[in-house]
Design a protein around this motif. Structure first.
Motif, mmCIF file in Angstrom:
data_model
loop_
_atom_site.group_PDB
_atom_site.id
_atom_site.type_symbol
_atom_site.label_atom_id
_atom_site.label_comp_id
_atom_site.label_asym_id
_atom_site.label_seq_id
_atom_site.Cartn_x
_atom_site.Cartn_y
_atom_site.Cartn_z
ATOM 1 N N LYS A 40 0.815 -1.217 0.000
ATOM 2 C CA LYS A 40 0.000 0.000 0.000
ATOM 3 C C LYS A 40 0.852 1.273 0.000
ATOM 4 N N LYS A 41 1.930 1.269 0.767
ATOM 5 C CA LYS A 41 2.708 2.497 0.958
ATOM 6 C C LYS A 41 3.380 3.021 -0.313
ATOM 7 N N ASP A 42 3.639 2.150 -1.281
ATOM 8 C CA ASP A 42 4.380 2.634 -2.454
ATOM 9 C C ASP A 42 3.895 2.069 -3.788
ATOM 10 N N ARG A 43 2.663 1.618 -3.847
ATOM 11 C CA ARG A 43 2.180 1.035 -5.108
ATOM 12 C C ARG A 43 1.461 2.084 -5.957
ATOM 13 N N THR A 44 1.618 1.929 -7.244
ATOM 14 C CA THR A 44 0.866 2.710 -8.220
ATOM 15 C C THR A 44 0.539 1.773 -9.380
ATOM 16 N N PRO A 45 -0.512 2.059 -10.111
ATOM 17 C CA PRO A 45 -0.823 1.212 -11.269
ATOM 18 C C PRO A 45 0.336 1.146 -12.268
ATOM 19 N N LEU A 46 0.966 2.290 -12.523
ATOM 20 C CA LEU A 46 2.066 2.345 -13.491
ATOM 21 C C LEU A 46 3.268 1.527 -13.020
ATOM 22 N N LYS A 47 3.618 1.658 -11.750
ATOM 23 C CA LYS A 47 4.748 0.890 -11.189
ATOM 24 C C LYS A 47 4.456 -0.607 -11.233
ATOM 25 N N LEU A 48 3.242 -0.993 -10.868
ATOM 26 C CA LEU A 48 2.905 -2.414 -10.879
ATOM 27 C C LEU A 48 2.982 -2.982 -12.289
ATOM 28 N N LEU A 49 2.429 -2.278 -13.254
ATOM 29 C CA LEU A 49 2.484 -2.757 -14.634
ATOM 30 C C LEU A 49 3.932 -2.865 -15.109
ATOM 31 N N SER A 50 4.749 -1.916 -14.731
ATOM 32 C CA SER A 50 6.172 -1.961 -15.067
ATOM 33 C C SER A 50 6.847 -3.186 -14.434
#
Length: 152
Positions: free
Chosen positions: A88-98
């Protein structure tokens, strides 16, 4: 031997402490997730504080946080599918997809810690998420309270 059957609405710290041991059967913190944030936090505080749960609060939390037990199992040599934990503290949709693309995956599944009944489970492809970024954005918005997503 006296058995004290405690229904969910009757769970209090005082009631749990009045027993020698409380076996967690049928209702636990995961159920409280569906009753709202206030009830969820209340149950966590009660279960953490009573000191006589079986399994203990520490064991329950170890299981609820999938990254805890999955990481430990992997350390012990238990075979496991490659996994990304999106905290939760550092996730983003863009980062996850990357991160998913860096694994070379074309398809993936997501699920959540502190969840049951396959709620929050989804199967997606990189292609559809690239074509429509709103898919992951909506997922992140809908499940923003979840402490971690498990992606495989």
């Amino acid at each position: 031997i006296e058995v004290d059957i405690i229904f969910p609405e009757d769970i209090t710290l005082k009631r749990l402490k009045s027993n020698m041991v409380n076996y967690v059967i049928g209702y636990d913190v995961i159920n409280a997730v569906f009753e709202g944030q206030e009830r969820f936090q209340s149950m966590i505080n009660i279960f953490k504080s009573c000191g006589n749960l079986m399994p203990s609060w520490e064991v329950q939390e170890f299981i609820y946080m999938k990254s805890s037990y999955m990481t430990r199992c992997k350390e012990l040599g238990v075979p496991m599918a490659p996994t990304i934990f999106a905290y939760k503290k550092d996730r983003t949709p863009l980062k996850l997809l990357s991160d998913i693309k860096a694994q070379g995956w074309r398809m993936f599944v997501m699920k959540q810690s502190y969840m049951a009944f396959s709620l929050g489970f989804c199967k997606l492809t990189v292609e559809e998420c690239e074509k429509n970024p709103k898919i992951l954005e909506d997922y992140f918005e809908e499940h923003s309270d979840c402490p971690e997503y498990v992606v495989q």
